[in-house]
Design a protein around this motif. Structure first.
Motif, PDB file in Angstrom:
ATOM      1  N   LEU A  86      31.647  42.077  39.146  1.00  0.00           N
ATOM      2  CA  LEU A  86      32.047  40.778  39.686  1.00  0.00           C
ATOM      3  C   LEU A  86      30.909  40.143  40.479  1.00  0.00           C
ATOM      4  CD1 LEU A  86      34.580  38.876  40.147  1.00  0.00           C
ATOM      5  CD2 LEU A  86      34.894  40.093  42.295  1.00  0.00           C
ATOM      6  N   ASN A  87      30.091  40.982  41.108  1.00  0.00           N
ATOM      7  CA  ASN A  87      29.014  40.486  41.971  1.00  0.00           C
ATOM      8  C   ASN A  87      27.866  39.864  41.195  1.00  0.00           C
ATOM      9  OD1 ASN A  87      29.289  41.456  45.081  1.00  0.00           O
ATOM     10  ND2 ASN A  87      30.434  42.770  43.700  1.00  0.00           N
ATOM     11  N   GLU A  88      27.824  40.080  39.870  1.00  0.00           N
ATOM     12  CA  GLU A  88      26.724  39.512  39.090  1.00  0.00           C
ATOM     13  C   GLU A  88      26.744  37.986  39.156  1.00  0.00           C
ATOM     14  OE1 GLU A  88      24.577  39.950  34.721  1.00  0.00           O
ATOM     15  OE2 GLU A  88      26.462  40.961  35.105  1.00  0.00           O
ATOM     16  N   THR A  89      27.932  37.382  39.150  1.00  0.00           N
ATOM     17  CA  THR A  89      28.041  35.922  39.160  1.00  0.00           C
ATOM     18  C   THR A  89      28.698  35.391  40.432  1.00  0.00           C
ATOM     19  OG1 THR A  89      30.126  36.134  37.930  1.00  0.00           O
ATOM     20  CG2 THR A  89      28.137  35.736  36.646  1.00  0.00           C
ATOM     21  N   LEU A  90      28.907  36.266  41.418  1.00  0.00           N
ATOM     22  CA  LEU A  90      29.633  35.873  42.630  1.00  0.00           C
ATOM     23  C   LEU A  90      28.877  34.827  43.441  1.00  0.00           C
ATOM     24  CD1 LEU A  90      32.343  36.767  43.935  1.00  0.00           C
ATOM     25  CD2 LEU A  90      31.013  38.267  45.422  1.00  0.00           C
ATOM     26  N   SER A 126      20.856  35.371  42.109  1.00  0.00           N
ATOM     27  CA  SER A 126      21.454  35.728  40.819  1.00  0.00           C
ATOM     28  C   SER A 126      20.410  36.301  39.870  1.00  0.00           C
ATOM     29  CB  SER A 126      22.117  34.497  40.177  1.00  0.00           C
ATOM     30  OG  SER A 126      23.223  34.078  40.939  1.00  0.00           O
ATOM     31  N   THR A 179      25.195  48.861  40.314  1.00  0.00           N
ATOM     32  CA  THR A 179      26.000  48.268  39.244  1.00  0.00           C
ATOM     33  C   THR A 179      25.496  48.701  37.871  1.00  0.00           C
ATOM     34  OG1 THR A 179      26.391  46.327  40.641  1.00  0.00           O
ATOM     35  CG2 THR A 179      26.847  46.082  38.293  1.00  0.00           C
ATOM     36  N   ALA A 226      35.128  40.088  34.642  1.00  0.00           N
ATOM     37  CA  ALA A 226      34.578  40.070  36.003  1.00  0.00           C
ATOM     38  C   ALA A 226      33.495  39.002  36.174  1.00  0.00           C
ATOM     39  CB  ALA A 226      34.050  41.457  36.375  1.00  0.00           C
ATOM     40  N   PRO A 227      32.459  38.947  35.300  1.00  0.00           N
ATOM     41  CA  PRO A 227      31.483  37.868  35.472  1.00  0.00           C
ATOM     42  C   PRO A 227      32.062  36.482  35.232  1.00  0.00           C
ATOM     43  CG  PRO A 227      31.002  39.161  33.484  1.00  0.00           C
ATOM     44  CD  PRO A 227      32.045  39.898  34.257  1.00  0.00           C
ATOM     45  N   GLY A 242      33.774  35.521  38.524  1.00  0.00           N
ATOM     46  CA  GLY A 242      32.919  35.479  39.708  1.00  0.00           C
ATOM     47  C   GLY A 242      32.840  34.119  40.375  1.00  0.00           C
ATOM     48  N   SER A 258      34.428  33.212  44.078  1.00  0.00           N
ATOM     49  CA  SER A 258      33.531  32.789  45.156  1.00  0.00           C
ATOM     50  C   SER A 258      33.897  31.398  45.667  1.00  0.00           C
ATOM     51  CB  SER A 258      32.076  32.816  44.692  1.00  0.00           C
ATOM     52  OG  SER A 258      31.847  31.873  43.672  1.00  0.00           O
ATOM     53  N   VAL A 263      33.906  41.934  49.753  1.00  0.00           N
ATOM     54  CA  VAL A 263      33.693  42.976  48.740  1.00  0.00           C
ATOM     55  C   VAL A 263      33.537  44.352  49.376  1.00  0.00           C
ATOM     56  CG1 VAL A 263      32.007  43.833  47.049  1.00  0.00           C
ATOM     57  CG2 VAL A 263      32.742  41.452  46.978  1.00  0.00           C
TER      58      VAL A 263
END
Length: 481
Positions: A32-36, A59, A120, A154-155, A158, A162, A178
């Motif tokens: 999820l954090n890849e595009t958060l 990013s 990740t 998840a991505p 994101g 956010s 998170v």
């Protein structure tokens, strides 16, 4: 144990192994954090006093680290236990999240994002390798449907997540939110997780590791620089060429090491036709998804004036629909095979992107919502079968290498998709502005052309889908004969 499982398919089909459920949950949280941070760029520019190009690095650095670390993950996962791999990956991710949340300067935030991405990068190959080891073939589609939630939804979710969190305050809240969730997932995962298989001994070829890091990392970095203006075009092309050349040297090195069965990334996986086809289809589909994820927020915020929250809410139904459909697609795959899902999914992908080529300054929001939802549902129908079919075509000793290759090329496809649409859009809009067109009209024309290019590329998924076998067993028969 696999034989015993196959003797009881009905009982086994009732539930997903606990180890896989725990890994899916952990993988969802970390990916999820890849595009958060996509929606947090303006807030970050104001808070840290950095330019938009610099802010984008939160990013870019994440994606760059993923591309550099994943190639090493296949070797790493073969030499640690499941619990050790999980503990290391999640603890590294937690450390990166804490550093990011408390970062006093932008450079420290970048370090935190790099550490986050390193953790990740191990989770997705760990999940895929474990799944292929513990789940019998007849249940893999159903279980892989749940995995789709982690690696694809998840991505996609994101930016929406956010957007909601940023309504409450600072960008730091993204990491603060998170941190306890990831901490709880780590704690309960380590309490419940059992080791799967035995680690293998062996040394790493450090030259291969360096070549993989420089090659894949350089390629993704170079692709991420496209669209920053003509002044940087020369150096950008040079970085991309250098990255590609380094990857070529890496490939030659792996071919040499394969003679002694000691490659860092075993390229013999690509000799399995079904895996290679699945990989090609996945790359094109992921390229299309990431391209649309860049274009749609730009369209909705820059040309339609929506806030990040409104943009997130408009695009959230598509991401949720993708996640909810994943398990159903998995069950259908177990029952029907790949073709009844992947072919319609590929056609839906092309139709949705073709619909976006007609984007206009006054396109009704329900049309944007409908086309985006069709895109996400089409990807859901595509991803689960091709992941299951592709990985299932490999022998068990190549699962770690297959998942490593899949994860690496997914990052390259994401970077390529972003670079492609941004470059096409910028070139077209820049040309029109130079010819005297209004900025908004020029940007809209650039977006249309970018969607046309994405549509043409996506048409390749239909060809690949038609060439795929319906089931893994067909692949085994083909290889045997």
């Amino acid at each position: 144990m696999p034989a015993a499982i196959q003797d009881r398919p009905t009982a086994q089909a009732a539930r997903t192994p606990l180890v896989v459920r725990l890994l899916v949950l952990a993988t969802f949280v970390v990916i999820l954090n890849e595009t958060l941070m996509i929606n947090a760029i303006p807030r970050l520019m104001e808070s840290m006093h950095v330019t938009e190009q610099a802010a984008q690095w939160v990013s870019t650095a994440f994606m760059l680290t993923m591309a550099a670390v994943i190639p090493i993950s296949g070797w790493f996962l073969q030499r640690v236990t499941t619990r050790q791999g999980y503990a290391i990956a999640m603890c590294v991710f937690l450390a990166g999240t804490a550093i990011s949340a408390a970062a006093p300067h932008f450079s420290v935030l970048l370090v935190g994002r790099i550490v986050q991405a390193a953790g990740t990068a191990v989770m997705m190959p760990l999940l895929m390798t474990t799944l292929m080891t513990v789940v019998p073939e007849q249940d893999r589609g159903r279980v892989m449907g749940n995995v789709t939630l982690a690696i694809s939804v998840a991505p996609a979710l994101g930016p929406a997540v956010s957007g909601l969190i940023l309504q409450l305050g600072s960008w730091r809240l993204l990491f603060v939110t998170v941190l306890p969730i990831a901490g709880a997932v780590t704690y309960f995962g380590l309490r419940q997780l059992n080791n799967i298989g035995e680690p293998q001994t062996g040394s790493i070829d450090w030259l291969s590791a360096a070549l993989a890091t420089l090659g894949f990392g350089g390629l993704v970095y170079g692709l991420s620089l496209f669209g920053e203006g003509d002044a940087k075009l020369g150096p950008t092309v040079g970085i991309v060429v250098a990255g590609a050349a380094t990857i070529a040297i890496f490939v030659l090195r792996q071919l040499k090491l394969q003679r002694t069965d000691s490659p860092l990334m075993d390229l013999r996986t690509l000799t399995h036709r079904t895996f290679a086809l699945s990989l090609a289809l996945m790359c094109i589909a992921f390229l299309a998804m990431m391209g649309s994820m860049i274009l749609l927020p730009l369209y909705l915020q820059n040309l339609r004036g929506l806030t990040p929250l409104q943009t997130g809410l408009l695009l959230m139904p598509g991401g949720l629909a993708m996640g909810l459909l994943g398990p159903t697609v998995g069950k259908l795959y177990d029952r029907l095979g790949s073709r009844p899902l992947v072919l319609p999914g590929s056609i839906g992908l092309v139709l949705s992107l073709a619909g976006f080529t007609q984007v206009a300054a006054d396109m009704p929001y329900w049309q944007v919502l409908g086309l985006h939802t069709l895109l996400m549902l089409s990807l859901a129908a595509t991803f689960t079968p091709i992941f299951t079919l592709g990985m299932g075509a490999l022998p068990p000793n190549m699962y770690a290498h297959g998942s490593s290759i899949l994860g690496t090329l997914q990052q390259v496809a994401a970077a390529l998709g972003t670079a492609l649409v941004v470059t096409v859009m910028s070139a077209r809009s820049g040309q029109l502005v130079a010819d005297g067109a209004a900025t908004a009209a020029a940007q809209l024309s650039g977006m249309k052309l970018a969607f046309v290019v994405a549509t043409v590329l996506a048409a390749g998924t239909i060809v690949a889908a038609a060439l795929l076998p319906n089931r893994t067993s067909e692949t085994s028969d083909a290889v045997a004969h």
